[in-house]
Motif scaffolding. Structure first.
Motif, PDB file in Angstrom:
ATOM      1  N   VAL A   1      14.209  21.724   1.067  1.00  0.00           N
ATOM      2  CA  VAL A   1      14.867  22.268  -0.115  1.00  0.00           C
ATOM      3  C   VAL A   1      14.748  23.791  -0.133  1.00  0.00           C
ATOM      4  O   VAL A   1      15.707  24.514  -0.419  1.00  0.00           O
ATOM      5  CB  VAL A   1      14.252  21.655  -1.383  1.00  0.00           C
ATOM      6  N   MET A   2      13.560  24.302   0.239  1.00  0.00           N
ATOM      7  CA  MET A   2      13.374  25.759   0.299  1.00  0.00           C
ATOM      8  C   MET A   2      14.312  26.364   1.326  1.00  0.00           C
ATOM      9  O   MET A   2      14.952  27.378   1.088  1.00  0.00           O
ATOM     10  CB  MET A   2      11.934  26.086   0.697  1.00  0.00           C
TER      11      MET A   2
ATOM     12  N   ASN B   1      -1.187   7.175   3.030  1.00  0.00           N
ATOM     13  CA  ASN B   1      -1.367   8.241   2.037  1.00  0.00           C
ATOM     14  C   ASN B   1      -0.978   9.596   2.612  1.00  0.00           C
ATOM     15  O   ASN B   1      -0.400  10.420   1.933  1.00  0.00           O
ATOM     16  CB  ASN B   1      -2.811   8.277   1.561  1.00  0.00           C
ATOM     17  N   VAL B   2      -1.323   9.792   3.886  1.00  0.00           N
ATOM     18  CA  VAL B   2      -0.917  11.036   4.546  1.00  0.00           C
ATOM     19  C   VAL B   2       0.605  11.074   4.638  1.00  0.00           C
ATOM     20  O   VAL B   2       1.221  12.129   4.514  1.00  0.00           O
ATOM     21  CB  VAL B   2      -1.571  11.153   5.939  1.00  0.00           C
TER      22      VAL B   2
ATOM     23  N   VAL C   1      19.538  16.397  -3.068  1.00  0.00           N
ATOM     24  CA  VAL C   1      19.398  17.802  -2.686  1.00  0.00           C
ATOM     25  C   VAL C   1      19.439  17.947  -1.176  1.00  0.00           C
ATOM     26  O   VAL C   1      20.115  18.819  -0.630  1.00  0.00           O
ATOM     27  CB  VAL C   1      18.088  18.371  -3.267  1.00  0.00           C
TER      28      VAL C   1
ATOM     29  N   ALA D   1      17.839  26.380   0.044  1.00  0.00           N
ATOM     30  CA  ALA D   1      18.027  27.426  -0.959  1.00  0.00           C
ATOM     31  C   ALA D   1      18.114  28.792  -0.283  1.00  0.00           C
ATOM     32  O   ALA D   1      18.921  29.642  -0.654  1.00  0.00           O
ATOM     33  CB  ALA D   1      16.876  27.399  -1.954  1.00  0.00           C
TER      34      ALA D   1
ATOM     35  N   GLU E   1       5.895  13.425   3.610  1.00  0.00           N
ATOM     36  CA  GLU E   1       7.218  13.268   2.988  1.00  0.00           C
ATOM     37  C   GLU E   1       7.467  14.355   1.957  1.00  0.00           C
ATOM     38  O   GLU E   1       8.527  14.988   1.944  1.00  0.00           O
ATOM     39  CB  GLU E   1       7.321  11.903   2.300  1.00  0.00           C
ATOM     40  N   GLY E   2       6.478  14.567   1.098  1.00  0.00           N
ATOM     41  CA  GLY E   2       6.624  15.590   0.072  1.00  0.00           C
ATOM     42  C   GLY E   2       6.817  16.962   0.692  1.00  0.00           C
ATOM     43  O   GLY E   2       7.675  17.737   0.270  1.00  0.00           O
ATOM     44  N   ALA E   3       6.020  17.240   1.743  1.00  0.00           N
ATOM     45  CA  ALA E   3       6.103  18.552   2.385  1.00  0.00           C
ATOM     46  C   ALA E   3       7.467  18.743   3.021  1.00  0.00           C
ATOM     47  O   ALA E   3       8.063  19.823   2.921  1.00  0.00           O
ATOM     48  CB  ALA E   3       4.995  18.687   3.430  1.00  0.00           C
TER      49      ALA E   3
ATOM     50  N   LEU F   1      12.621   9.836  -8.139  1.00  0.00           N
ATOM     51  CA  LEU F   1      12.237  10.975  -7.303  1.00  0.00           C
ATOM     52  C   LEU F   1      13.003  10.957  -5.991  1.00  0.00           C
ATOM     53  O   LEU F   1      13.560  11.971  -5.558  1.00  0.00           O
ATOM     54  CB  LEU F   1      10.725  10.900  -7.054  1.00  0.00           C
TER      55      LEU F   1
ATOM     56  N   VAL G   1      16.687  12.047  -6.425  1.00  0.00           N
ATOM     57  CA  VAL G   1      16.877  13.484  -6.589  1.00  0.00           C
ATOM     58  C   VAL G   1      16.646  14.193  -5.248  1.00  0.00           C
ATOM     59  O   VAL G   1      17.423  15.067  -4.845  1.00  0.00           O
ATOM     60  CB  VAL G   1      15.939  14.055  -7.682  1.00  0.00           C
TER      61      VAL G   1
ATOM     62  N   ALA H   1       2.679  10.088   2.461  1.00  0.00           N
ATOM     63  CA  ALA H   1       3.215  10.628   1.201  1.00  0.00           C
ATOM     64  C   ALA H   1       3.179  12.153   1.223  1.00  0.00           C
ATOM     65  O   ALA H   1       4.130  12.809   0.805  1.00  0.00           O
ATOM     66  CB  ALA H   1       2.412  10.089   0.023  1.00  0.00           C
ATOM     67  N   ILE H   2       2.066  12.719   1.749  1.00  0.00           N
ATOM     68  CA  ILE H   2       1.947  14.177   1.806  1.00  0.00           C
ATOM     69  C   ILE H   2       3.044  14.749   2.704  1.00  0.00           C
ATOM     70  O   ILE H   2       3.727  15.706   2.346  1.00  0.00           O
ATOM     71  CB  ILE H   2       0.578  14.609   2.356  1.00  0.00           C
TER      72      ILE H   2
ATOM     73  N   MET I   1      10.255  17.343   2.111  1.00  0.00           N
ATOM     74  CA  MET I   1      11.223  17.529   1.041  1.00  0.00           C
ATOM     75  C   MET I   1      11.191  18.972   0.541  1.00  0.00           C
ATOM     76  O   MET I   1      12.227  19.644   0.459  1.00  0.00           O
ATOM     77  CB  MET I   1      10.876  16.570  -0.084  1.00  0.00           C
ATOM     78  N   VAL I   2       9.988  19.475   0.240  1.00  0.00           N
ATOM     79  CA  VAL I   2       9.877  20.837  -0.288  1.00  0.00           C
ATOM     80  C   VAL I   2      10.383  21.852   0.737  1.00  0.00           C
ATOM     81  O   VAL I   2      11.144  22.768   0.416  1.00  0.00           O
ATOM     82  CB  VAL I   2       8.410  21.127  -0.679  1.00  0.00           C
TER      83      VAL I   2
END
Lengths: 323, 326
Positions: free
Chosen positions: A311-312, A297-298, A259, A315, A303-305, A252, A255, A300-301, A307-308
């Protein structure tokens, strides 16, 4: 030309972002110093190799889901071979493991070329195979690493003529990373083969019609990916002193960093520098969140946010550029 | 030359052509072969109870593979299904302790709809690659779930009786889960084959540009698709918790990659525009029987994974060969 500027602009922006993050880190934790930077470099090492492995394949217009499993397999192989063996034996283990990664990567590529099954599916299948093989080599974390290998990435490099205060900011791990990547990437980028890899990524048919050996190039791209993944596996063993058969979160992350680093999923665009800077950015964000005493744990949230969102945004920019 | 010479078509070619026209036949033959191997290796294992058990375990995989089939038809993929299923299962199991089951159900389905919406907007409006988008949302989802777990750690969890009945129960030897699955599968097959929405999915996957130029609102189709996919994953989670009966934070995660494999084995093209749900169902059955077979052979875990990967690759390659040589 404008395309060139935009691509370099993305990398420059990332670098500026990295520097800004670094300053923020210093503000959050004034004591953040060279030692912490050294441990950041050590933590980044396996991620960076995973990202390099993914980058080569993505530029060639494919994707490799087996990166993390390949790292696990090479890591346990190295660790189990070095367990109880002499220090000199490791001199043989390192090239052996690298060759193994290269060959297994080439097998990945050959399977894609021969079976004509989509690359996602082939590497998904080899993910299971490599994972299984790793479990057969070692069914639980174990093995050992030679002392000189472990010493290779800890501490700093004494460079004569440099004051200690600057010297302390050049960790060995960073140097190992730069040397390993440059030895392969720079000659590749300047060779016919490198051009072919970009060509089959940007337009396979056009590349074929201008005489690029598409199949052979694809196989070599996957072989190089395997080689980088094997370096990542060795880095894991060097960092932890053991080998673990369960793949880490490297797929993960690889990738995401590819990007983030401005390499288009679809191929033919981008370089290696962007993804490597991106992986440093992602790790430093994690360090900052830890320093801020935020629940992991927060983290992780967030980091994911990030990344998204990035990437958005990327794009969106390309969409604007196209219109 | 006045006489027409009729060259007899070789038997092998005729079989090949027959199979290419009916792509389901080779899959069913493979499934039967696997069951026969199982029966030979362990005589008497194939009985009513074994069949019921196989179906029970194949159903969650088949529904998740349905999500993959539909997204793959448009050239996408949905890797967040594992996280969505785990979330809805975990929330259901923990909320039902102090809440009304209907309320708990609504709460459990909420993250599914939300993640589907974000996926759909990301893929449809911003044109992010579906692989990245769904991986990213699944990362966020897992993080949220871990934070949520802290808040409910004291209240404990329980599996609602209804879900346990649906997940594991048998009525006259027939798994109750089929009560949910048969209408669901029929609906998916019907939607894909007979409705405008289904045709749009094929059209988008086949030629996105042409579809857009002919007046289709691309983002609406994609957003609706990812929300549907996510909701199916949420329902799978509820079913799966009834089957496994142990809520955990990685409950449905191991199903994600097999669900992709099931759709691919079932003949759906990962590049879009070709495939269907019937093949996927058989693909899910094949994978489930294969797992049993590898378990029965009593191989070490590593060898089992190697064989699993090799067989998935081999079946896909062979299937592509058969179907493509028309």
């Amino acid at each position: 030309m404008s395309h060139f500027l935009r691509r370099q602009g993305w990398v420059a922006g990332l670098l500026a972002f990295f520097v800004a993050l670094f300053i923020i880190t210093k503000l959050i934790q004034p004591a953040y110093g060279s030692g912490d930077f050294g441990s950041l470099a050590r933590a980044v090492l396996p991620y960076a190799f995973a990202v390099a492995a993914q980058t080569v394949v993505v530029i060639a217009g494919g994707i490799d889901l087996s990166v993390a499993a390949m790292m696990a397999l090479t890591s346990v192989t190295a660790a189990s071979m070095m367990a109880g063996a002499s220090e000199e034996y490791a001199l043989f283990v390192v090239p052996f493991v690298l060759a193994m990664g290269f060959v297994l990567g080439a097998v990945n590529g050959m399977l894609i070329v021969v079976t004509r099954v989509p690359d996602i599916v082939v590497t998904l299948a080899t993910l299971f195979v490599l994972q299984g093989a790793a479990l057969l080599v070692l069914d639980a974390p174990g093995g050992a690493a030679a002392e000189w290998l472990k010493a290779l990435i800890s501490g700093t490099v004494p460079i004569p003529g440099l004051p200690d205060s600057i010297d302390a900011w050049i960790p060995k791990a960073l140097l190992v990373l730069i040397v390993c990547l440059c030895i392969i990437w720079i000659p590749l980028r300047r060779s016919r083969l490198g051009l072919s890899i970009y060509a089959i990524g940007s337009n396979e048919l056009a590349a074929f019609r201008s005489g690029v050996p598409v199949k052979r190039t694809r196989i070599i791209a996957y072989a190089l990916s395997g080689l980088f993944a094997a370096m990542g596996g060795l880095a894991l063993t060097m960092g932890t002193g053991i080998g673990a058969p369960i793949p880490g979160p490297y797929l993960l992350a690889s990738v995401a960093a590819v990007v983030l680093g401005g390499v288009a999923l679809g191929g033919g665009k981008g370089g290696l520098l962007g993804p490597i800077v991106a992986v440093f950015v992602l790790r430093l964000v994690r360090t900052d969140l830890t320093l801020l005493a935020i629940d992991p744990n927060v983290t992780a949230i967030i980091e994911g946010a990030i990344m998204v969102a990035v990437v958005m945004f990327g794009a969106f920019i390309t969409m604007r550029g196209r219109q | 030359m006045s006489t027409t010479v009729i060259t007899p078509v070789p038997f092998g070619r005729r079989i090949k052509r027959f199979m290419a026209d009916r792509p389901l036949i080779p899959l069913i033959i493979l499934l039967v072969i696997l069951v026969v191997i199982l029966q030979v290796l362990r005589p008497g294992i194939v009985n009513e109870r074994w069949i019921a058990n196989t179906i029970k375990f194949a159903i969650p995989l088949a529904i998740l593979a349905g999500c993959q089939t539909m997204t793959m038809l448009t050239g996408g993929i949905d890797l967040s299904v594992g996280t969505v299923a785990t979330m809805s299962a975990f929330i259901m199991a923990t909320q039902v302790v102090n809440q009304d089951p209907a309320m708990a159900f609504l709460l459990a389905m909420m993250p599914a709809v939300l993640i589907g919406l974000v996926n759909g907007i990301g893929v449809g409006v911003f044109r992010v690659h579906p692989l990245i988008m769904t991986l990213g949302t699944s990362l966020i989802g897992t993080g949220c779930l871990q934070v949520y777990q802290r808040t409910v750690i004291a209240s404990g969890a329980k599996i609602p009786d209804f879900l346990a009945w649906l997940g594991t129960g048998l009525t006259w030897g027939i798994p109750n889960a089929l009560l949910l699955f048969v209408p669901l599968a029929a609906l998916i097959v019907f939607t894909l084959a007979r409705t405008g929405f289904g045709r749009l999915l094929y059209a988008v996957g086949d030629n996105e540009r042409a579809t857009r130029l002919s007046g289709v609102q691309y983002w609406q189709v994609i957003t609706a698709l990812y929300i549907i996919s996510s909701m199916l994953a949420g329902i799978t989670g509820l079913l799966y918790i009834g089957l496994i009966k142990a809520p955990s934070l990685s409950l449905a995660e191991p199903l994600v990659l097999p669900s992709v494999a099931a759709a691919v084995i079932g003949g759906t093209s990962i590049f879009g525009g070709r495939g269907g749900y019937t093949g996927t169902i058989i693909g899910a059955l094949i994978l489930t029987v294969l797992t049993t077979l590898l378990t029965i052979l009593q191989m070490p875990e590593g060898a089992r994974r190697i064989l699993f990967g090799l067989i998935v690759l081999f079946v896909t390659a062979a299937y592509l060969r058969i179907v493509e040589e028309r």
